[in-house]
Design a protein around this motif. Structure first.
Motif, mmCIF file in Angstrom:
data_model
loop_
_atom_site.group_PDB
_atom_site.id
_atom_site.type_symbol
_atom_site.label_atom_id
_atom_site.label_comp_id
_atom_site.label_asym_id
_atom_site.label_seq_id
_atom_site.Cartn_x
_atom_site.Cartn_y
_atom_site.Cartn_z
ATOM 1 N N LEU A 170 0.874 -1.169 0.000
ATOM 2 C CA LEU A 170 0.000 0.000 0.000
ATOM 3 C C LEU A 170 0.911 1.218 0.000
ATOM 4 O O LEU A 170 1.629 1.459 0.976
ATOM 5 N N ASP A 171 0.907 1.963 -1.070
ATOM 6 C CA ASP A 171 1.812 3.111 -1.228
ATOM 7 C C ASP A 171 0.991 4.392 -1.182
ATOM 8 O O ASP A 171 0.145 4.638 -2.039
ATOM 9 N N GLY A 172 1.257 5.231 -0.169
ATOM 10 C CA GLY A 172 0.474 6.446 0.004
ATOM 11 C C GLY A 172 0.910 7.626 -0.837
ATOM 12 O O GLY A 172 0.261 8.680 -0.776
ATOM 13 N N SER A 173 2.002 7.492 -1.614
ATOM 14 C CA SER A 173 2.489 8.610 -2.443
ATOM 15 C C SER A 173 2.581 9.897 -1.614
ATOM 16 O O SER A 173 2.151 10.965 -2.027
ATOM 17 N N GLY A 174 3.146 9.780 -0.428
ATOM 18 C CA GLY A 174 3.022 10.839 0.566
ATOM 19 C C GLY A 174 3.785 12.121 0.343
ATOM 20 O O GLY A 174 3.429 13.159 0.909
ATOM 21 N N GLU A 175 4.834 12.111 -0.451
ATOM 22 C CA GLU A 175 5.728 13.273 -0.528
ATOM 23 C C GLU A 175 5.023 14.598 -0.825
ATOM 24 O O GLU A 175 5.295 15.606 -0.146
ATOM 25 N N PRO A 176 4.111 14.675 -1.793
ATOM 26 C CA PRO A 176 3.437 15.966 -2.024
ATOM 27 C C PRO A 176 2.644 16.454 -0.814
ATOM 28 O O PRO A 176 2.582 17.664 -0.557
ATOM 29 N N PHE A 177 2.071 15.530 -0.059
ATOM 30 C CA PHE A 177 1.315 15.914 1.136
ATOM 31 C C PHE A 177 2.253 16.410 2.239
ATOM 32 O O PHE A 177 1.941 17.350 2.964
ATOM 33 N N TRP A 178 3.425 15.778 2.370
ATOM 34 C CA TRP A 178 4.405 16.240 3.360
ATOM 35 C C TRP A 178 4.888 17.646 3.016
ATOM 36 O O TRP A 178 4.989 18.512 3.898
ATOM 37 N N LYS A 179 5.191 17.861 1.740
ATOM 38 C CA LYS A 179 5.686 19.178 1.320
ATOM 39 C C LYS A 179 4.628 20.257 1.534
ATOM 40 O O LYS A 179 4.947 21.390 1.917
ATOM 41 N N LEU A 180 3.360 19.901 1.300
ATOM 42 C CA LEU A 180 2.285 20.854 1.525
ATOM 43 C C LEU A 180 2.224 21.227 3.005
ATOM 44 O O LEU A 180 2.089 22.413 3.354
ATOM 45 N N PHE A 181 2.355 20.240 3.868
ATOM 46 C CA PHE A 181 2.318 20.508 5.311
ATOM 47 C C PHE A 181 3.470 21.419 5.723
ATOM 48 O O PHE A 181 3.263 22.418 6.431
ATOM 49 N N TYR A 182 4.674 21.082 5.287
ATOM 50 C CA TYR A 182 5.823 21.899 5.677
ATOM 51 C C TYR A 182 5.736 23.305 5.093
ATOM 52 O O TYR A 182 6.157 24.287 5.717
ATOM 53 N N GLY A 183 5.179 23.417 3.884
ATOM 54 C CA GLY A 183 4.999 24.734 3.287
ATOM 55 C C GLY A 183 4.043 25.591 4.095
ATOM 56 O O GLY A 183 4.293 26.779 4.347
ATOM 57 N N LYS A 184 2.919 24.978 4.525
ATOM 58 C CA LYS A 184 1.947 25.709 5.342
ATOM 59 C C LYS A 184 2.547 26.091 6.698
ATOM 60 O O LYS A 184 2.311 27.186 7.207
ATOM 61 N N ARG A 185 3.327 25.192 7.263
ATOM 62 C CA ARG A 185 3.927 25.496 8.563
ATOM 63 C C ARG A 185 4.983 26.585 8.444
ATOM 64 O O ARG A 185 5.176 27.374 9.377
ATOM 65 N N LYS A 186 5.664 26.644 7.309
ATOM 66 C CA LYS A 186 6.648 27.713 7.093
ATOM 67 C C LYS A 186 5.943 29.062 7.029
ATOM 68 O O LYS A 186 6.437 30.072 7.539
ATOM 69 N N GLU A 187 4.762 29.081 6.381
ATOM 70 C CA GLU A 187 3.984 30.319 6.309
ATOM 71 C C GLU A 187 3.429 30.706 7.665
ATOM 72 O O GLU A 187 3.376 31.888 8.022
ATOM 73 N N ASN A 188 3.007 29.685 8.436
ATOM 74 C CA ASN A 188 2.423 29.925 9.753
ATOM 75 C C ASN A 188 2.902 28.843 10.713
ATOM 76 O O ASN A 188 2.431 27.706 10.666
ATOM 77 N N PRO A 189 3.849 29.161 11.602
ATOM 78 C CA PRO A 189 4.407 28.157 12.520
ATOM 79 C C PRO A 189 3.366 27.493 13.419
ATOM 80 O O PRO A 189 3.640 26.439 13.997
ATOM 81 N N LYS A 190 2.187 28.086 13.538
ATOM 82 C CA LYS A 190 1.143 27.509 14.388
ATOM 83 C C LYS A 190 0.273 26.490 13.636
ATOM 84 O O LYS A 190 -0.705 25.985 14.175
ATOM 85 N N THR A 191 0.636 26.186 12.413
ATOM 86 C CA THR A 191 -0.109 25.208 11.626
ATOM 87 C C THR A 191 -0.122 23.849 12.324
ATOM 88 O O THR A 191 0.918 23.357 12.773
ATOM 89 N N THR A 192 -1.297 23.231 12.421
ATOM 90 C CA THR A 192 -1.434 21.911 13.034
ATOM 91 C C THR A 192 -1.767 20.867 11.970
ATOM 92 O O THR A 192 -2.041 21.188 10.808
ATOM 93 N N ASN A 193 -1.763 19.610 12.394
ATOM 94 C CA ASN A 193 -2.113 18.532 11.469
ATOM 95 C C ASN A 193 -3.475 18.755 10.826
ATOM 96 O O ASN A 193 -3.670 18.515 9.633
ATOM 97 N N LEU A 194 -4.428 19.211 11.630
ATOM 98 C CA LEU A 194 -5.791 19.338 11.133
ATOM 99 C C LEU A 194 -5.969 20.525 10.188
ATOM 100 O O LEU A 194 -7.020 20.656 9.565
ATOM 101 N N ASN A 195 -4.972 21.359 10.076
ATOM 102 C CA ASN A 195 -5.034 22.476 9.130
ATOM 103 C C ASN A 195 -4.672 22.053 7.716
ATOM 104 O O ASN A 195 -4.905 22.800 6.762
ATOM 105 N N VAL A 196 -4.066 20.879 7.585
ATOM 106 C CA VAL A 196 -3.574 20.433 6.274
ATOM 107 C C VAL A 196 -4.083 19.015 6.024
ATOM 108 O O VAL A 196 -3.601 18.053 6.638
ATOM 109 N N GLU A 197 -5.055 18.861 5.147
ATOM 110 C CA GLU A 197 -5.665 17.560 4.894
ATOM 111 C C GLU A 197 -4.687 16.602 4.209
ATOM 112 O O GLU A 197 -4.099 16.932 3.179
ATOM 113 N N ARG A 198 -4.530 15.435 4.817
ATOM 114 C CA ARG A 198 -3.664 14.391 4.258
ATOM 115 C C ARG A 198 -4.318 13.046 4.508
ATOM 116 O O ARG A 198 -4.842 12.798 5.599
ATOM 117 N N PRO A 199 -4.301 12.154 3.551
ATOM 118 C CA PRO A 199 -4.986 10.864 3.726
ATOM 119 C C PRO A 199 -4.165 9.843 4.503
ATOM 120 O O PRO A 199 -2.940 9.779 4.388
#
Length: 440
Positions: free
Chosen positions: A149-178
Motif C-alpha cells: 500500500l503506497d500512500g504517495s506521501g511526498e506531495p502531502f508532506w511538502k504541503l504541510f511543511y509549506g503551510k507550517r513555514k507560512e504559519n508556525p502555528k499550523t497543526t495537522n488538522l489544518n492540512v488535509e492528508r490521507p
C-alpha cells in the motif's frame, strides 16, 4: 454463501472441528477432524478493467469490483502484480483484500480523490478525508499478501511543511492528508504481510475494533531530521479506543510514533462515550528502526491498560514513551516490557509532560495516574536511560526496572522521587545503578 448453509455449519462446528470459512480466524476447541475448506471467490481487478501502469486512476473500477464481490456473497478482491493508482476505496462486509507480490495499490496525490466525511481524527470526530483503504463494520476482514500500500506521501508532506513555514502555528488538522488504512467498528480482523509505504498521514488507524491481528507487516516512511527526509505524523499503527489487539513480527521505520495507543483528550475526556479504554494489547517480536518509540501513549489517550511487549528491538527509538497531557485525566496502568534489545540512539524512557496544543477549557488541572509499569531484561547499547517526570497532577504507583545491562553515551539519570519506583540489577556502562528511598 447460502445463509441457511452458513447457519447450519455454525451449529455443526463443535462436531466438525476446524472449519474454514472466509475471514473466520477462531477455531473451535476439541477434536479436530479434516474438513475441506470452502473455496473463496476471487476477483482479480485486472480482469475487470483495472490497469496497473501507475498512471490510470482505477478508483471506480476497483470499487465496482468490491461492490460486486459483496453483492455476490463475498470473497477476495485481488490486486495483482502492477502499480494500480487509486483514490479512496471502501471495503464491504464479507470482502477481503489480497495484494499479491509485486502488486501495489498506489494512492493518488490529488486530495479530491479522497472524499470528505465525518471521521475519527486525533481523539474526536470532524470532517476529514477518507483513507486509501477504508472499512466500517467489516467483521472477519482479512487484508493479506506480499504487496504494497503506497500512500504517495511526498506531495502531502511538502504541503504541510509549506503551510507550517507560512504559519508556525499550523497543526495537522489544518492540512488535509490521507491515511493509508482506516478500519473501524470491526471484530476479528487480520492484516498480514502488507508493506505500508509513504503514507500521507497515519499508516494504519484502528478505531473501536476488537480482536485484531497485525502480523509480518512493514511500516515505512522517511524519519530523518529535516523536512526533506521526514514524513510528518506518519504513525505506524494507531490503536484508538480498541481492545484485544496483537501486533507481531512487524518492522517499523516511520516519521512519528511507531505504535500509538490513542483515545480522547481534554478535561472532559473521561466522559467521552466515543472513546472506550485501550485494553489488552500485545506487541511481540517486532523491530523498530525509526520513529517515536516501541509504544507511545498519546498524544490523545485517556485510559490505557493491560499492555504486554516482548522480544522487541529498538534501534534509535524510545523503548517506552508516555505523553502526559496537562489538560487530560489519564490513567496508564499494567504495562510491561520484557526481553528488549536496544541499539543506536535508543532511549529507555521518555515519560514527560506533553503540552502540545493543550487546552484546559477553563477547568482546573486534572489528576492522572501511572502505575504497575515494569521493564525487564534489557540489553544492548543506546543513548541514555531517558527521563521520567509527570505533571503536578500526576501520581505514580509501582514502577520497576530490573535485569538491565546496557551501554549508553549519557549515563546521567535522576531517579524520580516516589515510593513505587524500584531498580533491581540495573547495570549501566558496567556500573550498578541504584535508587535511594525518597526523603520523608
Amino acid at each position: 454463501m447460502n445463509t441457511k448453509l452458513f447457519a447450519t455449519l455454525l451449529l455443526m462446528a463443535p462436531l466438525l472441528g476446524s472449519v474454514t470459512i472466509a475471514g473466520a480466524h477462531a477455531k473451535p476447541a476439541g477434536l479436530v477432524m479434516a474438513a475441506a475448506p470452502f473455496k473463496v471467490k476471487s476477483y482479480n481487478i485486472a480482469e475487470h478493467g483495472a490497469v496497473g501502469d501507475a498512471t490510470k486512476l482505477n478508483t471506480k473500477t476497483i470499487q465496482t469490483v468490491i461492490n460486486g464481490c459483496a453483492k455476490n456473497g463475498g470473497g477476495t478482491v485481488v490486486i495483482p502484480k502492477g502499480v494500480f493508482l487509486s483514490g479512496a476505496i471502501f471495503l464491504k462486509p464479507g470482502v477481503n483484500l489480497e495484494i499479491q507480490e509485486g502488486g501495489v495499490l498506489k494512492g493518488s496525490t490529488n486530495i479530491e480523490d479522497y472524499p470528505k466525511g465525518m471521521t475519527r481524527i486525533e481523539g474526536h470526530f470532524e470532517p476529514w478525508r477518507a483513507a486509501l483503504v477504508n472499512g466500517d463494520k467489516v467483521d472477519h476482514l482479512v487484508i493479506s499478501g506480499k504487496g504494497t500500500l503506497d500512500g504517495s506521501g511526498e506531495p502531502f508532506w511538502k504541503l504541510f511543511y509549506g503551510k507550517r513555514k507560512e504559519n508556525p502555528k499550523t497543526t495537522n488538522l489544518n492540512v488535509e492528508r490521507p491515511r493509508l488504512a482506516y478500519i473501524i467498528n470491526s471484530k476479528d480482523v487480520k492484516i498480514s504481510g502488507i508493506r505500508f509505504l509513504n503514507s500521507g498521514f497515519w499508516n494504519l488507524h484502528l478505531y473501536r475494533d476488537q480482536g485484531v491481528l497485525v502480523e509480518n507487516c512493514r511500516f515505512e516512511a522517511p524519519s530523518g531530521s529535516v523536512p526533506d527526509n521526514h514524513a510528518p505524523s506518519s504513525d505506524g499503527i494507531d490503536v484508538d479506543s480498541s481492545q484485544d489487539i496483537t501486533i507481531s513480527k512487524c518492522y517499523f521505520s516511520v516519521g512519528d510514533d511507531d505504535i500509538a495507543l490513542k483515545g480522547s483528550k481534554g478535561p472532559f475526556a473521561m466522559d467521552d462515550k466515543d472513546s472506550p479504554p485501550v485494553e489488552h494489547i500485545r506487541i511481540m517480536d517486532c523491530v523498530f528502526e525509526g520513529g517515536g518509540g516501541i509504544m507511545t501513549c498519546g498524544s490523545e489517550a485517556t485510559i490505557v491498560r493491560d499492555v504486554k511487549i516482548e522480544r522487541c528491538t529498538a534501534r534509535g527509538v524510545n523503548v517506552l514513551r508516555l505523553k502526559l497531557r496537562p489538560d487530560t485525566p489519564q490513567q496508564y496502568e499494567n504495562i510491561s516490557l520484557n526481553d528488549i534489545t536496544i541499539d543506536g540512539s535508543a532511549t529507555l524512557l521518555s515519560i514527560a509532560p506533553w503540552s502540545q496544543y493543550f487546552d484546559l477549557k477553563g477547568q482546573a488541572p486534572p489528576k492522572s495516574l501511572v502505575r504497575n509499569i515494569s521493564i525487564s531484561n534489557v540489553k544492548g547499547s543506546g543513548s541514555s536511560l531517558g527521563n521520567l517526570k509527570g505533571n503536578p497532577g500526576t501520581t505514580f504507583g509501582s514502577f520497576s526496572i530490573k535485569n538491565v545491562n546496557i551501554q549508553v553515551k549519557n549515563a546521567n539519570f535522576t531517579p524520580p522521587a516516589f515510593d513505587g519506583f524500584k531498580l533491581e540489577n540495573v547495570v549501566v556502562n558496567g556500573k550498578p545503578v541504584t535508587v535511594e528511598a525518597p526523603a520523608k
